[in-house]
Design a protein around this motif. Structure first.
Motif, PDB file in Angstrom:
ATOM      1  N   PHE A   1       0.767  -1.266  -0.227  1.00 28.68           N
ATOM      2  CA  PHE A   1      -0.324  -0.197  -0.038  1.00 28.68           C
ATOM      3  C   PHE A   1       0.745   1.168  -0.183  1.00 28.68           C
ATOM      4  CE2 PHE A   1      -2.590   3.118   1.614  1.00 28.68           C
ATOM      5  CZ  PHE A   1      -4.234   3.076   1.117  1.00 28.68           C
ATOM      6  N   ALA A   2       1.726   1.335   0.944  1.00 29.62           N
ATOM      7  CA  ALA A   2       2.893   2.428   0.661  1.00 29.62           C
ATOM      8  C   ALA A   2       3.404   2.407  -0.334  1.00 29.62           C
ATOM      9  CB  ALA A   2       3.734   2.023   2.254  1.00 29.62           C
ATOM     10  N   ARG A   3       4.153   1.698  -1.374  1.00 25.46           N
ATOM     11  CA  ARG A   3       4.501   1.890  -2.946  1.00 25.46           C
ATOM     12  C   ARG A   3       3.087   1.891  -3.457  1.00 25.46           C
ATOM     13  NH1 ARG A   3       5.800  -3.501  -4.712  1.00 25.46           N
ATOM     14  NH2 ARG A   3       6.568  -2.201  -6.544  1.00 25.46           N
ATOM     15  N   LEU A   4       2.532   2.232  -2.866  1.00 26.24           N
ATOM     16  CA  LEU A   4       1.578   2.549  -4.394  1.00 26.24           C
ATOM     17  C   LEU A   4       0.678   4.187  -4.035  1.00 26.24           C
ATOM     18  CD1 LEU A   4      -1.286  -0.185  -4.680  1.00 26.24           C
ATOM     19  CD2 LEU A   4      -0.818   0.202  -6.322  1.00 26.24           C
TER      20      LEU A   4
ATOM     21  N   GLU B   1       1.717  -8.968  -7.629  1.00 23.74           N
ATOM     22  CA  GLU B   1       1.466  -8.768  -9.229  1.00 23.74           C
ATOM     23  C   GLU B   1       0.503  -7.757 -10.481  1.00 23.74           C
ATOM     24  OE1 GLU B   1      -0.519 -12.621  -8.080  1.00 23.74           O
ATOM     25  OE2 GLU B   1       1.700 -11.337  -7.018  1.00 23.74           O
ATOM     26  N   GLU B   2      -0.419  -7.285  -9.113  1.00 20.64           N
ATOM     27  CA  GLU B   2      -0.815  -6.863  -9.926  1.00 20.64           C
ATOM     28  C   GLU B   2      -0.975  -5.379  -9.585  1.00 20.64           C
ATOM     29  OE1 GLU B   2      -5.702  -9.016 -10.313  1.00 20.64           O
ATOM     30  OE2 GLU B   2      -4.895  -8.442  -7.182  1.00 20.64           O
ATOM     31  N   PHE B   3       0.411  -4.492  -8.895  1.00 25.58           N
ATOM     32  CA  PHE B   3       0.843  -3.425  -9.023  1.00 25.58           C
ATOM     33  C   PHE B   3      -0.013  -2.361 -10.099  1.00 25.58           C
ATOM     34  CE2 PHE B   3       3.577   0.301  -8.690  1.00 25.58           C
ATOM     35  CZ  PHE B   3       3.911  -0.087  -7.093  1.00 25.58           C
ATOM     36  N   ASP B   4       0.218  -2.794 -11.400  1.00 23.47           N
ATOM     37  CA  ASP B   4      -0.311  -1.415 -12.163  1.00 23.47           C
ATOM     38  C   ASP B   4      -1.284  -1.909 -12.914  1.00 23.47           C
ATOM     39  OD1 ASP B   4       2.888  -0.380 -12.309  1.00 23.47           O
ATOM     40  OD2 ASP B   4       3.794  -2.346 -13.708  1.00 23.47           O
ATOM     41  N   TYR B   5      -1.833  -2.721 -12.846  1.00 20.03           N
ATOM     42  CA  TYR B   5      -3.458  -2.589 -12.681  1.00 20.03           C
ATOM     43  C   TYR B   5      -4.210  -4.202 -12.719  1.00 20.03           C
ATOM     44  CZ  TYR B   5      -7.159  -2.981 -16.832  1.00 20.03           C
ATOM     45  OH  TYR B   5      -8.555  -3.035 -16.789  1.00 20.03           O
ATOM     46  N   ILE B   6      -5.728  -3.649 -12.009  1.00 24.37           N
ATOM     47  CA  ILE B   6      -6.742  -4.314 -11.185  1.00 24.37           C
ATOM     48  C   ILE B   6      -7.859  -4.690 -12.103  1.00 24.37           C
ATOM     49  CG2 ILE B   6      -6.884  -3.156  -9.667  1.00 24.37           C
ATOM     50  CD1 ILE B   6      -7.187  -5.253  -7.703  1.00 24.37           C
TER      51      ILE B   6
ATOM     52  N   PRO C   1     -12.308  -3.143  -8.091  1.00 29.92           N
ATOM     53  CA  PRO C   1     -11.348  -2.239  -7.763  1.00 29.92           C
ATOM     54  C   PRO C   1     -10.891  -2.368  -6.552  1.00 29.92           C
ATOM     55  CG  PRO C   1     -14.175  -1.383  -8.513  1.00 29.92           C
ATOM     56  CD  PRO C   1     -13.032  -2.542  -8.962  1.00 29.92           C
ATOM     57  N   ASP C   2      -9.651  -2.803  -5.490  1.00 25.91           N
ATOM     58  CA  ASP C   2      -9.590  -2.807  -4.289  1.00 25.91           C
ATOM     59  C   ASP C   2      -9.216  -1.640  -3.049  1.00 25.91           C
ATOM     60  OD1 ASP C   2      -7.137  -1.628  -5.416  1.00 25.91           O
ATOM     61  OD2 ASP C   2      -5.939  -2.280  -4.666  1.00 25.91           O
ATOM     62  N   LEU C   3      -9.356  -2.417  -2.146  1.00 20.19           N
ATOM     63  CA  LEU C   3      -8.575  -0.829  -0.791  1.00 20.19           C
ATOM     64  C   LEU C   3      -7.444   0.421  -1.239  1.00 20.19           C
ATOM     65  CD1 LEU C   3      -8.618  -0.179   2.148  1.00 20.19           C
ATOM     66  CD2 LEU C   3      -6.644  -1.655   1.714  1.00 20.19           C
ATOM     67  N   PHE C   4      -6.910   0.255  -2.207  1.00 20.01           N
ATOM     68  CA  PHE C   4      -6.368   0.980  -2.817  1.00 20.01           C
ATOM     69  C   PHE C   4      -6.487   1.776  -3.454  1.00 20.01           C
ATOM     70  CE2 PHE C   4      -3.363   4.121  -5.176  1.00 20.01           C
ATOM     71  CZ  PHE C   4      -2.696   4.947  -4.660  1.00 20.01           C
ATOM     72  N   HIS C   5      -7.585   1.420  -4.778  1.00 18.94           N
ATOM     73  CA  HIS C   5      -8.576   2.361  -5.377  1.00 18.94           C
ATOM     74  C   HIS C   5      -9.516   3.192  -4.807  1.00 18.94           C
ATOM     75  CE1 HIS C   5     -11.569   3.674  -8.419  1.00 18.94           C
ATOM     76  NE2 HIS C   5     -11.935   3.446  -8.514  1.00 18.94           N
ATOM     77  N   ASP C   6     -10.187   2.348  -3.792  1.00 21.43           N
ATOM     78  CA  ASP C   6     -10.890   2.580  -2.992  1.00 21.43           C
ATOM     79  C   ASP C   6     -10.496   4.071  -2.247  1.00 21.43           C
ATOM     80  OD1 ASP C   6     -12.920   1.085  -4.254  1.00 21.43           O
ATOM     81  OD2 ASP C   6     -13.386  -0.360  -2.983  1.00 21.43           O
ATOM     82  N   LEU C   7      -9.700   3.951  -1.601  1.00 22.17           N
ATOM     83  CA  LEU C   7      -9.152   4.929  -0.498  1.00 22.17           C
ATOM     84  C   LEU C   7      -8.713   5.864  -0.472  1.00 22.17           C
ATOM     85  CD1 LEU C   7      -9.483   5.152   2.429  1.00 22.17           C
ATOM     86  CD2 LEU C   7      -7.560   4.310   2.689  1.00 22.17           C
ATOM     87  N   PHE C   8      -7.978   5.824  -2.278  1.00 19.56           N
ATOM     88  CA  PHE C   8      -6.513   6.543  -2.259  1.00 19.56           C
ATOM     89  C   PHE C   8      -7.712   7.697  -3.032  1.00 19.56           C
ATOM     90  CE2 PHE C   8      -3.932   9.191  -5.125  1.00 19.56           C
ATOM     91  CZ  PHE C   8      -2.972   9.269  -3.948  1.00 19.56           C
ATOM     92  N   GLY C   9      -8.479   7.012  -4.224  1.00 17.35           N
ATOM     93  CA  GLY C   9      -8.985   7.811  -5.082  1.00 17.35           C
ATOM     94  C   GLY C   9     -10.289   7.783  -4.953  1.00 17.35           C
TER      95      GLY C   9
ATOM     96  N   LEU D   1      -6.814   8.624 -10.718  1.00 19.86           N
ATOM     97  CA  LEU D   1      -5.673   9.229  -9.785  1.00 19.86           C
ATOM     98  C   LEU D   1      -4.693   8.157  -9.042  1.00 19.86           C
ATOM     99  CD1 LEU D   1      -8.384  12.316  -8.376  1.00 19.86           C
ATOM    100  CD2 LEU D   1      -5.912  12.974  -9.738  1.00 19.86           C
ATOM    101  N   SER D   2      -6.022   7.269  -9.553  1.00 19.86           N
ATOM    102  CA  SER D   2      -5.304   5.626  -8.318  1.00 19.86           C
ATOM    103  C   SER D   2      -4.593   4.845  -9.306  1.00 19.86           C
ATOM    104  CB  SER D   2      -6.459   5.127  -7.396  1.00 19.86           C
ATOM    105  OG  SER D   2      -7.803   4.462  -8.319  1.00 19.86           O
ATOM    106  N   SER D   3      -4.345   5.349 -10.655  1.00 22.06           N
ATOM    107  CA  SER D   3      -4.109   4.900 -11.980  1.00 22.06           C
ATOM    108  C   SER D   3      -2.603   5.584 -11.693  1.00 22.06           C
ATOM    109  CB  SER D   3      -4.615   4.092 -12.945  1.00 22.06           C
ATOM    110  OG  SER D   3      -3.786   3.874 -14.063  1.00 22.06           O
ATOM    111  N   GLY D   4      -1.192   4.345 -12.475  1.00 22.70           N
ATOM    112  CA  GLY D   4       0.082   4.432 -12.566  1.00 22.70           C
ATOM    113  C   GLY D   4      -0.061   5.580 -14.002  1.00 22.70           C
ATOM    114  N   GLY D   5      -0.708   4.898 -15.053  1.00 24.31           N
ATOM    115  CA  GLY D   5      -0.459   5.391 -16.237  1.00 24.31           C
ATOM    116  C   GLY D   5      -1.729   6.227 -16.642  1.00 24.31           C
ATOM    117  N   GLU D   6      -2.873   6.243 -16.277  1.00 21.94           N
ATOM    118  CA  GLU D   6      -4.134   6.540 -17.026  1.00 21.94           C
ATOM    119  C   GLU D   6      -3.673   8.365 -16.659  1.00 21.94           C
ATOM    120  OE1 GLU D   6      -8.282   6.234 -18.376  1.00 21.94           O
ATOM    121  OE2 GLU D   6      -7.744   4.422 -16.974  1.00 21.94           O
TER     122      GLU D   6
END
Length: 288
Positions: A43-46, A124-129, A132-140, A200-205
């Motif tokens: 989570f900290a890396r994301l 292994e899903e660091f770049d794309y999922i 929606p997971d915890l990081f997407h919901d919370l950070f985004g 906002l929660s995506s590395g590429g978008e």
């Protein structure tokens, strides 16, 4: 429960998550003590990756609210966030096992309760999922709930969703959520900025949404948006631009019933298509 497909956008997904111990409204306890050191580190890396991407690209309201998460070192406790969020806008974060049915989702939003998934993606899903997971919901999503006008919009969306269920109109409301809450752009004095959580929660978008020549960026037009299809398996081909959160709230406050009826008898618009004489805002030229 975990084998039941749930509609997400314009696709059906079999959700992850343990649904055996959730309440009738699909909320559950956040299993914070069970998060492993590896999950906190992931989570900290994301978080660090997105924090390096959003300055100068995310809207000011989002950037200003990010410190409220206090998530630099790992997964925060939802209760700690609520200590700051509830006095600000009356919202609170609640834990859910994963994707939940529309009726439960709309009901929570209408009550100013935002559902956040408790599980985190795998390394292994660091770049794309897809789901929606915890990081997407919370950070985004959560930072903009500190913005009063956007917070009001989210509650109104929930109330509108409950009504739309009886009008066979959920596909149109899903498009509204997708093109605003998940993938919306907003004008600022400094240029286009991002407010959509899916970006906002995506590395590429983040870069794609603002700079890719393959993407179409068009002025927010509610009837047009309700007819616009999208995909969940790639970066977006079309983004809608609002002038302010007040504009978004005002445009979506009236009764949607006539708009649903109008959209139902008009052809759908494929992702990435520009209509005749429609302006791509990043090019400034009309088409057709």
């Amino acid at each position: 429960m975990s084998s039941v497909p749930v509609t997400y956008g314009e696709a059906s997904i079999t959700p992850r998550g343990d649904y055996a111990h959730c309440d009738a409204d699909y909320t559950c306890a956040q299993p914070w003590a069970r998060y492993t050191p590896q999950e906190h580190a992931l989570f900290a890396r994301l978080y660090a990756r997105q924090m390096a991407l959003v300055p100068g690209r995310a809207c000011e309201e989002f950037v200003r609210a990010l410190p409220h998460l206090r998530a630099q070192r790992g997964i925060p406790r939802f209760d700690d966030i609520n200590v700051r969020l509830k006095p600000a806008t009356g919202w609170e974060v609640v834990a859910v096992p994963g994707l939940i049915p529309e009726s439960a989702f709309f009901g929570l939003l209408a009550a100013r309760r935002f559902p956040v998934t408790v599980w985190l993606r795998r390394p292994e899903e660091f770049d794309y999922i897809v789901e929606p997971d915890l990081f997407h919901d919370l950070f985004g999503h959560v930072p903009l709930l500190f913005e009063p006008r956007f917070a009001d919009y989210m509650q109104a969306f929930g109330a509108g969703g409950l009504k739309a269920q009886g009008q066979h109109a959920l596909q149109y409301l899903a498009r509204l959520y997708w093109y605003t809450v998940e993938f919306g752009l907003i004008r600022s004095d400094q240029g286009l900025r991002i407010y959509g959580a899916g970006i906002l929660s995506s590395g590429g978008e983040v870069a794609h949404s603002l700079h890719s020549p393959q993407a179409r960026r068009v002025r927010f037009d509610l009837p047009r948006l309700l007819r616009s299809r999208y995909r969940i398996d790639t970066f977006q081909a079309t983004y809608f631009i609002i002038d302010s959160f007040q504009q978004l709230f005002d445009a979506t406050a009236p009764d949607f019933t006539p708009l649903y009826a109008q959209a139902a008898v008009q052809p759908e618009i494929e992702a990435g298509m520009l209509l005749p004489r429609e302006v791509d805002e990043t090019v400034g030229r009309e088409t057709g």
